[in-house]
Each structure stands twice: as structure tokens, then as C-alpha cells.
Design a protein around this motif. Structure first.
Motif, PDB file in Angstrom:
ATOM      1  N   ILE A  72       7.307  10.139 -32.979  1.00 41.52           N
ATOM      2  CA  ILE A  72       6.820   9.681 -31.678  1.00 41.52           C
ATOM      3  C   ILE A  72       5.300   9.562 -31.632  1.00 41.52           C
ATOM      4  O   ILE A  72       4.755   8.633 -31.066  1.00 41.52           O
ATOM      5  CB  ILE A  72       7.316  10.627 -30.562  1.00 41.52           C
ATOM      6  CG1 ILE A  72       8.838  10.544 -30.435  1.00 41.52           C
ATOM      7  CG2 ILE A  72       6.658  10.286 -29.235  1.00 41.52           C
ATOM      8  CD1 ILE A  72       9.375   9.186 -30.136  1.00 41.52           C
ATOM      9  N   LEU A 171       7.226   5.487 -27.560  1.00 44.31           N
ATOM     10  CA  LEU A 171       8.402   6.333 -27.350  1.00 44.31           C
ATOM     11  C   LEU A 171       9.593   5.478 -26.913  1.00 44.31           C
ATOM     12  O   LEU A 171      10.710   5.635 -27.420  1.00 44.31           O
ATOM     13  CB  LEU A 171       8.078   7.391 -26.294  1.00 44.31           C
ATOM     14  CG  LEU A 171       9.218   8.288 -25.799  1.00 44.31           C
ATOM     15  CD1 LEU A 171       9.866   9.019 -26.953  1.00 44.31           C
ATOM     16  CD2 LEU A 171       8.700   9.285 -24.779  1.00 44.31           C
ATOM     17  N   LEU A 184       9.399  14.630 -32.620  1.00 46.29           N
ATOM     18  CA  LEU A 184       8.617  14.528 -31.382  1.00 46.29           C
ATOM     19  C   LEU A 184       7.389  15.419 -31.478  1.00 46.29           C
ATOM     20  O   LEU A 184       7.508  16.644 -31.504  1.00 46.29           O
ATOM     21  CB  LEU A 184       9.463  14.954 -30.175  1.00 46.29           C
ATOM     22  CG  LEU A 184      10.857  14.333 -30.037  1.00 46.29           C
ATOM     23  CD1 LEU A 184      11.552  14.893 -28.811  1.00 46.29           C
ATOM     24  CD2 LEU A 184      10.764  12.828 -29.958  1.00 46.29           C
ATOM     25  N   PRO A 187       5.621  15.111 -27.105  1.00 46.89           N
ATOM     26  CA  PRO A 187       6.107  13.898 -26.436  1.00 46.89           C
ATOM     27  C   PRO A 187       5.807  13.845 -24.951  1.00 46.89           C
ATOM     28  O   PRO A 187       5.754  12.764 -24.367  1.00 46.89           O
ATOM     29  CB  PRO A 187       7.621  13.951 -26.678  1.00 46.89           C
ATOM     30  CG  PRO A 187       7.923  15.411 -26.818  1.00 46.89           C
ATOM     31  CD  PRO A 187       6.730  15.998 -27.511  1.00 46.89           C
TER      32      PRO A 187
END
Length: 621
Positions: A72, A171, A184, A187
Motif C-alpha cells: 500500500i 489503496l 499495509l 494504511p
């Protein structure tokens, strides 16, 4: 099935200093794992190694064959001129390529068909349907809406977006792609509460594997199933989310400390015994030397155990000024807007001394503007704000600045904090500024370090109304805990803007939820507010359904009543089956084959419902 296996991984950036030093762990398919550890322990380095961005020195990494990994935090470089919509559509590039092939075959068939072309067209059409080609626009809109990527942002050039907006778009692109393993890295950093809750819900229904690095403790508790802490380059395993990890880590520390203290007592006992043995041996019993040497070997083994050390707790407290009076703040009919757009209007609240208020809401609703009105940095368009005569405010803004960027942290404390050198060093050390760190120019500090330094300075002021704007935004978990330790000692009025739900739950006794230009004022904790909000939604839904289902008084033939009643029962059953299929679609949101099967069933149900509705209208006309 194992998705990721890491065995004896070693990585260093400087000779003799291994960031990862024999790291080993296994992640199974479908697991959601939190990767924890202090800043600089190697969490992001591990992710960069897993994606192949950097190489490692020793060890072995195995990932499941055919599984796609998406990181991400890594934002790819896109062609010049691409809009946000182009980036989102890039997630379905294989489907658009398939659509072009279908168009080309359709043109070819227009001039005359042959069996081979027809079979190829049928095969590609089935692939396009099975892979979700007919639903990709709907899916793209759903994900964009969930992450607050509105139409205007979708039309803007991707290169002109802010860093946080780019992270959100990336994302969304990775969610739309057929990604099997999500990595992630922070995130939720650029997401508001609404978008964070949407992401949490998506991950809870995601059938793939998730590895998450995050300082958002509420997010970790909600999403992950177990934790891996990277400590001294190696892995420590915890069979639960963050709250379990925090308790279990403390328990393990206490156990290690008890063992260390027991070993030290044993070492002292053995030393005394060995000395006595040597003494007796010199008095004529040489065999006792052998026993003494054996004891000394045990002492050497026990001496290798290092004393466990805990993270240092904050030892400095806020200086507080006693509040006198009933009202710390009165907000009466306040309105504010910019460039013809009203942010909020008609705000009416009263704050009494000692209250702890969390101001929450989506990005752009006006939270920071309201704080600036309270601090008299902005003027309201209507109404007024009035602080009590004995109120003395202190403000930690979202973006921290200092009077002289060239000054060191220590000099800034001496000049602006107005404290003595030793007091300045002690307070700086409590906030993680030690040794040479105190000589770093404040202009070179990161956002998190600036916030820590500013809070350290505020603690020396006589205050009774503390206002914080996103105080934990740039802080790691350890720094957040330091801040919480400080605020736990503060007993006066507190108002803070935050997306950190763990922090909100810990401190808030009152919630101001800013939305659509109005504030919902709820007195209670954040969890209680969420429960109240759910109840309100249920009540609203029930009232809406009741209003919809309220029967109209109709005059109809008696012989129609039985047929209408039967039709209504049949319609209700089909509607229940349709709702069940909707729930099934959500549960299988990443399985395109299953979604297509469910959609076929829904289409058939819709046709049946349409026929029944027509019959019902005929009987009631």
C-alpha cells in the motif's frame, strides 16, 4: 497453505549493524497479521524485501506460487497526464484489453462469421463475464466512494494530488486489482474515520492474506488476528491483536525480570559457596577445588543473561492552573464559511471545567476551523465564542512551527520554554530527545518530533484548557503512550481533534461529532457514542420501513383479499432471498466466479419479482 515463509533473514545497511538479524516467521493463507515494533526496528525494510524492492544479505523467503503481493505505501509512477480515474481504471487493464479483443472480433463478425471466430468470441465473452467485466464500473465507484475519492478528485491529474490523496488512490487501485496478499504500511495515516471504517470492513471480508504495519491501535485490534513483534532483528510471536500484545508483552517482561533477579540471587549464592570451597580446599581438601570450578562455570552461564529493560515512561507532568467558575467556554449561534461555502452554522455548546471533549468528523468538515475560532485565530461569521475569565489556553496545532528553525531543540526549550538547562534536558529526555538529539536544529525535525517537542514545551505552562489538533498523527506507538501518560496526569479541561479511536476512547468523556454543518453533542465515551449511533440508525431504519409498509385504506372486492395476501407472502419470500444473496455477495467480494453465479440467481429472482409486482398491481387497481 503457507503464503509467506521467512527463514533466518539478515539485512544490514551498515557493516556490523543488522536491522534484521535472523528473522523467521510463517504466515498462512487468509491470516491477518500485525507487524509491530519501535520505529527503525526493520518493519518497512521487511516489506520492501517481500516486494523485491531491495535485496537481503542472508536467509530465505518463500511466497506461494501465483499469489500477487500489493504494498500500500508504495506509489508507482504513472504516465504523464494520467488522471485519478486513469489510475483507478489501470486496476482493470486486463479487462479493458479483453474488451478491445471482443470489439475487434465483433467487427470481424460483422463482415461474415466463421465457426472459429464465433467460438473465440464466445470464449472471451465468458472470460469477460466471469472476471467481472460487466461490473467493473460499479465496483470502481463503490471503492472510490468508500475511500472518499469524489468525482472532482477523479478528474484531477494524479501528479497534482497531495501525498495523502495519492496514498488513498493507490489503496483503491490495489483493492480493485486481483491482489492476494496485502502489505499495509500505515494504511490509515491519510484516511478520516469514515474511510478508515470502510477499509476495516473491507479487510474483515477480504479472503486473502494481510500483513499490517500501523500505529493505529484501534485498527489493529479491529482487523488483525495475531501479532509479530520485530525486536533486535528477530521475531516475537503473540496470539492476538494489539491489546493482547500490550498485556502479554508486559507479562513476559515481568517474567524475564523475575528470572533475572532470581539468577542474580543464585549467582551471589554460588559465588559465596565457590569462595568457601576454595578456602576449604587450601586447608587440605583438594577435591573441593573441582566443585568450586563447577560452580564458577554455572556462574558464567547465568551471567550471560542480560537484564530486561522496559520502555521509559514519561516522568514530567503538566503544570496546571486551577479553574475558577462554572463555564470554561460558551459557543452561541456560531457560523463559519469560506468562499461562499458554509462549514457549520448555529453551533450551541457550553463547556465546563474538567471536561474531556473529542471533536471528530470527516476531513474537510471544519474541525480545525472550529479550533481556530476557539483560539481566536479566526473570526466567526455569526454568533460568538466566550472563554471564562480564569481560563488559560494552550494549543498544540496539527502543523507545528517554532520561532527560529536554526535553533537546537535544547535552545528552543531555553528561549521559548523559559526553563533552566537541567530542567530542559530532563524534560527533553522524557520525550525521547537524548544525547546529541537535543542539539538537532528544530527545522530538521520530523513532524512527529516537532509535535513531541511542542508538547514538551506546553507542559511547562500554567494552563487549565488544553487544545490538541491531531496530537498523535505523526507519532509511533511508544510516543503515543508517552503522550497518554502525560495527559493522564492532566485534570483540567481538554479538547482534542483526533482520528485515533484508541486515544479518543481513553480520554473522551464527551463527543462532538461534526457533520453536515452541525454538531452532535454526546456525553459519554467513544464506545458508548458508537453504540448510541447504531441504535439511532436502527430506529431510523425501523421508522422508514414502518412508513413504507403502512397500509393504505383501499376498497377492493372481498374475493381479491385472499389472492393479494398470497401474492404479498410470495413477494416477501423472494425479497428475503434477494437480501440473502446480497449478503452472500459481500462475503464473496473477492471471488469473481462466485459473484457471477450469485448475480445470475439475483437476475432470475428480479424477473420473478417483477411478474409478482405486476400481478399485485392488477389485483389492487
Amino acid at each position: 497453505m503457507i503464503d509467506i515463509a521467512v527463514n533466518s533473514l539478515v539485512k544490514s545497511f551498515e557493516v556490523g549493524q543488522n536491522v534484521l538479524d535472523g528473522l523467521s516467521f510463517t504466515v498462512y493463507s487468509g491470516e491477518r497479521v500485525g507487524i509491530l515494533g519501535h520505529n527503525g526496528c526493520g518493519k518497512t525494510t521487511l516489506f520492501r524485501i517481500l516486494t523485491g524492492e531491495i535485496d537481503y544479505d542472508e536467509g530465505e523467503i518463500t511466497t506461494a506460487a501465483g499469489k500477487r503481493i500489493g504494498l500500500i505505501s508504495q506509489i508507482p509512477v504513472y504516465p504523464d497526464g494520467w488522471t485519478t480515474e486513469d489510475v483507478l481504471k489501470d486496476a482493470h487493464r486486463h479487462l479493458y484489453a479483453l474488451s478491445k479483443k471482443l470489439d475487434a472480433l465483433a467487427e470481424k463478425m460483422a463482415d461474415g462469421t466463421d465457426d472459429m471466430t464465433l467460438r473465440e468470441y464466445d470464449r472471451l465473452s465468458e472470460d469477460f463475464r466471469r472476471l467481472g467485466g460487466y461490473d467493473m464500473d460499479t465496483e470502481r465507484n463503490k471503492v472510490a466512494n468508500g475511500l472518499d475519492i469524489d468525482e472532482s478528485m477523479r478528474r484531477r491529474p494524479f501528479a497534482l494530488l497531495s501525498g495523502g490523496e495519492k496514498t488513498r488512490v493507490n489503496l483503491a487501485r490495489l483493492i480493485l486489482e486481483d491482489t492476494d496478499i496485502f502489505l499495509l504500511d500505515e494504511p490509515t495515516n491519510h484516511l478520516d474515520l469514515h474511510a478508515t471504517e470502510w477499509l476495516e470492513d473491507y479487510l474483515l471480508h477480504f479472503k486473502g492474506t494481510v500483513l499490517a504495519i500501523s500505529h493505529d491501535r484501534w485498527f489493529l485490534d479491529k482487523v488483525i488476528q495475531r501479532s509479530i513483534e520485530i525486536s533486535d532483528g528477530k521475531a516475537e510471536f503473540y496470539a492476538g491483536a494489539y491489546s493482547y500484545y500490550a498485556e502479554e508483552r508486559q507479562r513476559r517482561f515481568e517474567e524475564k525480570l523475575k528470572k533475572y533477579e532470581k539468577d542474580q540471587a543464585k549467582i551471589d549464592q554460588l559465588k559465596r559457596a565457590a569462595e568457601q570451597m576454595h578456602l576449604w580446599a587450601f586447608m587440605g581438601n583438594d577435591k573441593l577445588h573441582k566443585r568450586a570450578f563447577s560452580m564458577e562455570k554455572r556462574i558464567e552461564k547465568l551471567s550471560h543473561t542480560e537484564k530486561p529493560t522496559a520502555d521509559k515512561k514519561l516522568s514530567v507532568r503538566f503544570r496546571q492552573r486551577e479553574f475558577v467558575g462554572d463555564e470554561a467556554l460558551v459557543i452561541d449561534g456560531v457560523a463559519k464559511g469560506f468562499e461562499g461555502k458554509t462549514l457549520f452554522s448555529g453551533l450551541e455548546m457550553t463547556v465546563t471545567g474538567g471536561e474531556r471533549i473529542a471533536l471528530i468528523g470527516d476531513n474537510g468538515t471544519g474541525k480545525t476551523t472550529l479550533v481556530k475560532l476557539i483560539m481566536s485565530e479566526e473570526t466567526p461569521d455569526a454568533g460568538y465564542l466566550c472563554k471564562g475569565p480564569t481560563v488559560r489556553c494552550a494549543y498544540l496545532p496539527q502543523i507545528v512551527t517554532f520561532s527560529e528553525d536554526s535553533r537546537s531543540a535544547l535552545d528552543t526549550m531555553l528561549y521559548d520554554g523559559k526553563c533552566q538547562p537541567q530542567e530542559a534536558r530532563d524534560r527533553l529526555a522524557a520525550f525521547g530527545f537524548r544525547g546529541e538529539d537535543v542539539l538537532t536544529p528544530v527545522g530538521s525535525l520530523s513532524g512527529g518530533e516537532r509535535s513531541r517537542l511542542k508538547l514538551c514545551m506546553l507542559m511547562g505552562s500554567d494552563i487549565n484548557f488544553l487544545i490538541l489538533d491531531e496530537p498523535t498523527n505523526h507519532l509511533d506507538i511508544a510516543s503515543r503512550e508517552w503522550m497518554e501518560d502525560a495527559l493522564s496526569q492532566y485534570e483540567q479541561t481538554l479538547l482534542f481533534v483526533s482520528h485515533d479511536r484508541y486515544f479518543i476512547e481513553k480520554f473522551a468523556t464527551r463527543i462532538w461529532a461534526l457533520s453536515d454543518g452541525k454538531i452532535t453533542d454526546y456525553r459519554g465515551s467513544y464506545k458508548e457514542y458508537l453504540q448510541w449511533k447504531e441504535r439511532q440508525q436502527v430506529f431510523a431504519h425501523t421508522e422508514k420501513n414502518t412508513a413504507k409498509k403502512a397500509p393504505e385504506k383501499r376498497v377492493r372486492p372481498a374475493n381479491n383479499d385472499r389472492a393479494v395476501a398470497k401474492l404479498e407472502k410470495d413477494i416477501a419470500k423472494l425479497e428475503e432471498r434477494s437480501a440473502a444473496l446480497d449478503r452472500l455477495s459481500e462475503e464473496n467480494s473477492t471471488d469473481y466466479q462466485k459473484l457471477m453465479e450469485i448475480q445470475e440467481q439475483k437476475d432470475a429472482l428480479e424477473l420473478q419479482l417483477l411478474e409478482l409486482y405486476e400481478k399485485w398491481e392488477e389485483l389492487n387497481s
